[in-house]
Design an enzyme around this catalytic site. Structure first.
Site, PDB file in Angstrom:
ATOM      1  N   GLY A   1       0.818  -1.219   0.000  1.00 14.73           N
ATOM      2  CA  GLY A   1       0.000   0.000   0.000  1.00 14.73           C
ATOM      3  C   GLY A   1       0.846   1.261   0.000  1.00 14.73           C
ATOM      4  O   GLY A   1       0.419   2.317   0.470  1.00 14.73           O
TER       5      GLY A   1
ATOM      6  N   ASN B   1       1.832   3.305  -2.387  1.00 11.59           N
ATOM      7  CA  ASN B   1       1.343   4.478  -3.147  1.00 11.59           C
ATOM      8  C   ASN B   1       0.265   5.230  -2.358  1.00 11.59           C
ATOM      9  O   ASN B   1       0.199   6.457  -2.399  1.00 11.59           O
ATOM     10  CB  ASN B   1       0.795   4.057  -4.514  1.00 11.59           C
ATOM     11  CG  ASN B   1       1.913   3.655  -5.459  1.00 11.59           C
ATOM     12  OD1 ASN B   1       2.707   4.485  -5.885  1.00 11.59           O
ATOM     13  ND2 ASN B   1       2.011   2.371  -5.751  1.00 11.59           N
ATOM     14  N   TRP B   2      -0.546   4.467  -1.691  1.00 13.55           N
ATOM     15  CA  TRP B   2      -1.600   5.057  -0.854  1.00 13.55           C
ATOM     16  C   TRP B   2      -0.967   5.874   0.281  1.00 13.55           C
ATOM     17  O   TRP B   2      -1.309   7.037   0.506  1.00 13.55           O
ATOM     18  CB  TRP B   2      -2.480   3.927  -0.306  1.00 13.55           C
ATOM     19  CG  TRP B   2      -3.666   4.352   0.489  1.00 13.55           C
ATOM     20  CD1 TRP B   2      -4.336   5.541   0.410  1.00 13.55           C
ATOM     21  CD2 TRP B   2      -4.346   3.574   1.481  1.00 13.55           C
ATOM     22  NE1 TRP B   2      -5.389   5.544   1.292  1.00 13.55           N
ATOM     23  CE2 TRP B   2      -5.420   4.348   1.961  1.00 13.55           C
ATOM     24  CE3 TRP B   2      -4.160   2.281   2.003  1.00 13.55           C
ATOM     25  CZ2 TRP B   2      -6.306   3.878   2.944  1.00 13.55           C
ATOM     26  CZ3 TRP B   2      -5.043   1.812   2.974  1.00 13.55           C
ATOM     27  CH2 TRP B   2      -6.095   2.604   3.438  1.00 13.55           C
TER      28      TRP B   2
ATOM     29  N   HIS C   1      11.406   0.569  -0.950  1.00 14.10           N
ATOM     30  CA  HIS C   1      10.976  -0.804  -0.652  1.00 14.10           C
ATOM     31  C   HIS C   1      12.095  -1.568   0.055  1.00 14.10           C
ATOM     32  O   HIS C   1      11.950  -2.756   0.324  1.00 14.10           O
ATOM     33  CB  HIS C   1      10.664  -1.559  -1.952  1.00 14.10           C
ATOM     34  CG  HIS C   1       9.485  -1.039  -2.712  1.00 14.10           C
ATOM     35  ND1 HIS C   1       8.298  -0.710  -2.105  1.00 14.10           N
ATOM     36  CD2 HIS C   1       9.297  -0.830  -4.034  1.00 14.10           C
ATOM     37  CE1 HIS C   1       7.442  -0.305  -3.029  1.00 14.10           C
ATOM     38  NE2 HIS C   1       8.021  -0.358  -4.207  1.00 14.10           N
TER      39      HIS C   1
ATOM     40  N   PHE D   1      -9.755   4.802  -2.027  1.00 13.73           N
ATOM     41  CA  PHE D   1      -9.410   3.912  -3.131  1.00 13.73           C
ATOM     42  C   PHE D   1     -10.058   4.401  -4.429  1.00 13.73           C
ATOM     43  O   PHE D   1      -9.388   4.528  -5.464  1.00 13.73           O
ATOM     44  CB  PHE D   1      -9.860   2.484  -2.800  1.00 13.73           C
ATOM     45  CG  PHE D   1      -9.534   1.489  -3.877  1.00 13.73           C
ATOM     46  CD1 PHE D   1      -8.238   1.018  -4.034  1.00 13.73           C
ATOM     47  CD2 PHE D   1     -10.521   1.038  -4.743  1.00 13.73           C
ATOM     48  CE1 PHE D   1      -7.929   0.108  -5.035  1.00 13.73           C
ATOM     49  CE2 PHE D   1     -10.226   0.126  -5.746  1.00 13.73           C
ATOM     50  CZ  PHE D   1      -8.931  -0.338  -5.885  1.00 13.73           C
TER      51      PHE D   1
ATOM     52  N   ALA E   1     -11.270   7.387  -5.248  1.00 16.89           N
ATOM     53  CA  ALA E   1     -10.772   8.689  -5.708  1.00 16.89           C
ATOM     54  C   ALA E   1      -9.391   8.546  -6.347  1.00 16.89           C
ATOM     55  O   ALA E   1      -9.120   9.126  -7.413  1.00 16.89           O
ATOM     56  CB  ALA E   1     -10.723   9.672  -4.540  1.00 16.89           C
TER      57      ALA E   1
ATOM     58  N   ARG F   1      -6.063  -2.200  -7.785  1.00 20.20           N
ATOM     59  CA  ARG F   1      -6.722  -3.439  -8.190  1.00 20.20           C
ATOM     60  C   ARG F   1      -8.015  -3.663  -7.411  1.00 20.20           C
ATOM     61  O   ARG F   1      -9.097  -3.555  -7.947  1.00 20.20           O
ATOM     62  CB  ARG F   1      -5.751  -4.615  -8.027  1.00 20.20           C
ATOM     63  CG  ARG F   1      -6.170  -5.904  -8.687  1.00 20.20           C
ATOM     64  CD  ARG F   1      -5.171  -7.006  -8.380  1.00 20.20           C
ATOM     65  NE  ARG F   1      -5.074  -7.255  -6.941  1.00 20.20           N
ATOM     66  CZ  ARG F   1      -5.806  -8.160  -6.284  1.00 20.20           C
ATOM     67  NH1 ARG F   1      -6.657  -8.912  -6.942  1.00 20.20           N
ATOM     68  NH2 ARG F   1      -5.670  -8.317  -4.981  1.00 20.20           N
TER      69      ARG F   1
ATOM     70  N   GLY G   1      -7.972  -3.181  -3.408  1.00 21.20           N
ATOM     71  CA  GLY G   1      -7.901  -2.313  -2.234  1.00 21.20           C
ATOM     72  C   GLY G   1      -8.705  -2.803  -1.041  1.00 21.20           C
ATOM     73  O   GLY G   1      -9.307  -2.004  -0.334  1.00 21.20           O
TER      74      GLY G   1
END
Ligand code: A3P
Length: 291
Positions: A45, A47-48, A107, A228, A230, A248, A250
Site C-alpha cells: 500500500g 502508493n496510498w 521498498h 481507493f 478517488a 486493483r 484495495g
C-alpha cells in the site's frame, strides 16, 4: 525473462528501472534530518501511504500555490523516481536539489538502505500488510507489469514468494529485519489493515509521529481525497489502464480466493517460525487478518 531482472547483494531488482550502478551510487545518498521516509515492501500500500503523507505534509507546511508548483516541478525537472532505489546512478546527486521536506519512498529493508538513513535523525514510517494479501497483490502486479516477468500459475508464483525469489527479496526477511527496529524512537510501524479500518485515526498517528499539525477537518478532507475510488479515478485519468493495475481491489482478505489449504498452512507455519511472538506480529494482527 530472467534478463528483465538483476541481482544485487542477493536481492532481485527490475533491470529496466534500476541497475547495479544505481544501487552502488545509493551508498552516497545523504539523508536530511527533516526527510520524511516511508518504507514498505512492494504491494503493502505504498502508493496510498505516499499520497496520504504528501497531503498531510503539505497541509502542515501551508505551502503557497507557488511553492507547491515548485515542489512538483522539481521532481519532474530532476527526474526523480518514485522509489529511492530506482533510476539512474545520477539520481542521488540530483536529489540534493530537491526542496525540503523531501518525502522519500523505499521498498528496501534496513540492511540495504544507505547508512545515512538509519544514522540521521530523519523519521522512518514503516508500512506493513498481512503477508497473504501482500502475496496476492504482488502476484497480479508481477503478471501485469511489463517490466517484470510473468508466472504461469499461482502455484508457481506462491513458491517464489515463499522462497523470496521476487524483486526486493523475501517479505518475511523484511518483516524480521524491521521488527528489530520496532522500539527505536525514530521509527513507527503502521499497517495497511489499520488504515483500512480507520483511516482518519491512522493519519492522526502518522501526523503525530512526524510532528504535523492539522485540524479535524483536514483529516477528513484528506481521507476522502485518498480513498481507493478517488485515487483510482485520478490515476485512470493520467495513466489510462495502468491505473487498474495499481488500484486493483484495495481490500483486506482477498487472499481467501487464492490460497489452497496447504498454502495457507505453509504460510501460517512460516510466519510463526519467522515472527511468532514478536511485537511486529502483534502489531500486524496476523491472527485477525490471516486466519
Ligand atoms: P491490491 O492489489 O490488493 O488491490 P503498492 O502501492 O505498495 O504497490 O500497493 C498496492 C496495493 O494497495 C493494491 O492492493 C492497491 O489496490 C492498494 N491500494 C492503493 N491505493 C489504495 C487506497 N487508496 N486504499 C486502499 N488500498 C489501496
Amino acid at each position: 525473462p530472467e534478463s528483465m531482472l538483476f541481482s544485487y547483494r542477493g536481492v532481485l531488482y527490475p533491470a529496466t528501472i534500476s541497475s547495479p550502478e544505481t544501487l552502488e551510487a545509493l551508498k552516497s545518498f545523504e539523508t536530511r534530518s527533516d526527510d520524511v521516509i516511508l518504507a514498505g515492501y512492494p504491494k503493502t500500500g505504498t502508493n496510498w501511504l505516499d499520497q496520504m503523507v504528501k497531503e498531510l505534509e503539505s497541509t502542515d507546511a501551508k505551502y503557497t500555490e507557488e511553492e507547491m508548483k515548485e515542489r512538483i516541478n522539481a521532481e519532474k525537472k530532476l527526474e526523480i523516481f518514485p522509489r529511492l532505489e530506482l533510476g539512474d546512478p545520477g539520481i542521488y546527486e540530483r536529489m540534493k536539489k530537491m526542496p525540503s521536506r523531501r518525502i522519500i519512498l523505499t521498498h528496501l529493508p534496513p540492511h540495504l538502505l544507505p547508512s545515512s538513513v538509519l544514522q540521521s535523525k530523519a523519521k522512518i514510517l514503516v508500512l506493513v500488510r498481512n503477508p497473504k494479501d501482500t502475496a496476492v497483490s504482488y502476484y497480479h502486479f508481477y503478471n501485469n507489469m511489463p517490466v517484470l516477468p510473468s508466472f504461469t500459475s499461482w502455484d508457481e508464483y506462491f513458491a517464489a514468494f515463499m522462497n523470496g525469489k521476487l524483486t526486493w527479496g523475501s517479505y518475511f526477511d523484511h518483516l524480521v529485519e524491521w521488527n528489530k527496529y520496532i522500539d527505536h524512537e525514530k521509527i513507527m510501524v503502521i499497517s495497511y489493515e489499520e488504515l483500512k479500518e480507520d483511516q482518519v485515526l491512522g493519519m492522526k498517528k502518522i501526523a503525530a509521529f512526524f510532528g504535523f499539525s492539522l485540524c479535524e477537518e483536514d483529516f477528513h478532507r484528506i481521507a476522502k481525497k485518498t480513498s481507493f475510488q478517488a485515487m483510482k479515478e485520478k490515476s485512470n485519468e493520467t495513466h489510462g489502464k495502468f491505473g487498474d493495475i495499481l488500484f486493483r481491489k484495495g481490500v483486506v482478505g482477498n487472499w481467501r480466493q487464492f490460497f489452497s489449504k496447504a498454502q495457507n498452512e505453509e504460510m501460517d507455519r512460516k510466519f510463526e517460525e519467522c515472527l511468532g511472538g514478536t511485537k511486529l506480529a502483534a502489531k500486524m494482527k496476523y491472527d485477525v487478518y490471516c486466519k
